[in-house]
Design a protein around this motif. Structure first.
Motif, PDB file in Angstrom:
ATOM      1  N   ALA A 277      70.758 -30.300 -21.369  1.00 30.01           N
ATOM      2  CA  ALA A 277      71.276 -28.973 -21.999  1.00 30.01           C
ATOM      3  C   ALA A 277      70.114 -28.326 -22.505  1.00 30.01           C
ATOM      4  CB  ALA A 277      72.217 -29.273 -23.166  1.00 30.01           C
ATOM      5  N   SER A 278      69.238 -29.008 -23.212  1.00 30.26           N
ATOM      6  CA  SER A 278      68.092 -28.142 -23.823  1.00 30.26           C
ATOM      7  C   SER A 278      67.311 -27.366 -22.692  1.00 30.26           C
ATOM      8  CB  SER A 278      67.121 -28.974 -24.814  1.00 30.26           C
ATOM      9  OG  SER A 278      66.521 -29.910 -23.896  1.00 30.26           O
ATOM     10  N   PHE A 279      67.039 -28.199 -21.451  1.00 32.84           N
ATOM     11  CA  PHE A 279      66.170 -27.615 -20.385  1.00 32.84           C
ATOM     12  C   PHE A 279      66.890 -26.418 -19.825  1.00 32.84           C
ATOM     13  CE2 PHE A 279      65.608 -27.577 -15.796  1.00 32.84           C
ATOM     14  CZ  PHE A 279      64.338 -27.009 -15.805  1.00 32.84           C
ATOM     15  N   ILE A 280      68.282 -26.516 -19.713  1.00 29.56           N
ATOM     16  CA  ILE A 280      69.109 -25.488 -19.118  1.00 29.56           C
ATOM     17  C   ILE A 280      69.088 -24.255 -20.122  1.00 29.56           C
ATOM     18  CG2 ILE A 280      71.564 -24.674 -18.501  1.00 29.56           C
ATOM     19  CD1 ILE A 280      71.866 -27.366 -17.187  1.00 29.56           C
ATOM     20  N   GLY A 281      69.328 -24.642 -21.260  1.00 34.36           N
ATOM     21  CA  GLY A 281      68.935 -23.507 -22.326  1.00 34.36           C
ATOM     22  C   GLY A 281      67.675 -22.768 -22.458  1.00 34.36           C
ATOM     23  N   LYS A 282      66.469 -23.566 -22.120  1.00 35.14           N
ATOM     24  CA  LYS A 282      65.307 -22.930 -22.051  1.00 35.14           C
ATOM     25  C   LYS A 282      65.066 -22.147 -20.892  1.00 35.14           C
ATOM     26  CE  LYS A 282      62.774 -26.570 -24.780  1.00 35.14           C
ATOM     27  NZ  LYS A 282      62.039 -27.721 -24.574  1.00 35.14           N
ATOM     28  N   CYS A 283      65.620 -22.494 -19.648  1.00 37.53           N
ATOM     29  CA  CYS A 283      65.557 -21.739 -18.207  1.00 37.53           C
ATOM     30  C   CYS A 283      66.120 -20.728 -18.577  1.00 37.53           C
ATOM     31  CB  CYS A 283      66.081 -22.641 -17.202  1.00 37.53           C
ATOM     32  SG  CYS A 283      65.116 -23.763 -16.730  1.00 37.53           S
ATOM     33  N   ILE A 284      67.400 -20.613 -19.073  1.00 30.08           N
ATOM     34  CA  ILE A 284      68.232 -19.271 -19.207  1.00 30.08           C
ATOM     35  C   ILE A 284      67.515 -18.163 -20.287  1.00 30.08           C
ATOM     36  CG2 ILE A 284      70.299 -18.338 -20.402  1.00 30.08           C
ATOM     37  CD1 ILE A 284      71.616 -20.776 -19.091  1.00 30.08           C
TER      38      ILE A 284
END
Length: 107
Positions: free
Chosen positions: A2-9
Motif C-alpha cells: 500500500a505504501s508503494f502504491i501511495g508513493k506512486c500516486i
C-alpha cells in the motif's frame, strides 16, 4: 504494498501538476514572443477579398491571379500522385474481387 502504491500516486500527481505548470509557462512565453500588444506585428498569412483577391505572406504582397496562371502553365506530371492513384485502384479492385469471391463461395 500500500505504501508503494501511495508513493506512486503521489509521484504521478506531482509530475502531472509539473506538466500543467510547464504548459502554462510555455503558453505565457509564446504569448510574449508573439507580441499581441504590438500593433505593428502582422500575421504570417493574410487574405483580403474585394474586387481583386489579395494575399500577403510575411508582409509581402502576392498576386494570386499571376500565381494561378503560373500553376496552370506548369501542368507538371506528378509521378508520386499517379503511382499512388494506381496503387489505390489496385488495392480497391483486389479487395472488391476478394469480397465477391468469398461471397460467391458462401452462397
Amino acid at each position: 504494498m500500500a505504501s508503494f502504491i501511495g508513493k506512486c500516486i503521489l509521484v504521478s500527481a506531482v509530475m502531472f501538476f509539473g506538466v500543467l505548470l510547464g504548459m502554462q509557462q510555455a503558453n505565457n512565453g509564446m504569448l510574449e514572443m508573439k507580441g499581441y500588444k504590438d500593433p505593428d506585428l502582422k500575421g504570417a498569412l493574410s487574405f483580403s477579398e474585394g474586387e481583386a483577391k489579395e494575399a500577403s505572406i510575411l508582409g509581402h504582397q502576392i498576386d494570386l491571379e499571376e500565381k494561378q496562371k503560373e500553376l496552370e502553365q506548369l501542368e507538371a506530371f506528378n509521378f508520386f500522385s499517379s503511382a499512388g492513384r494506381a496503387l489505390a485502384d489496385t488495392v480497391t479492385n483486389s479487395a472488391r474481387s476478394l469480397y465477391d469471391w468469398i461471397k460467391e463461395k458462401t452462397d
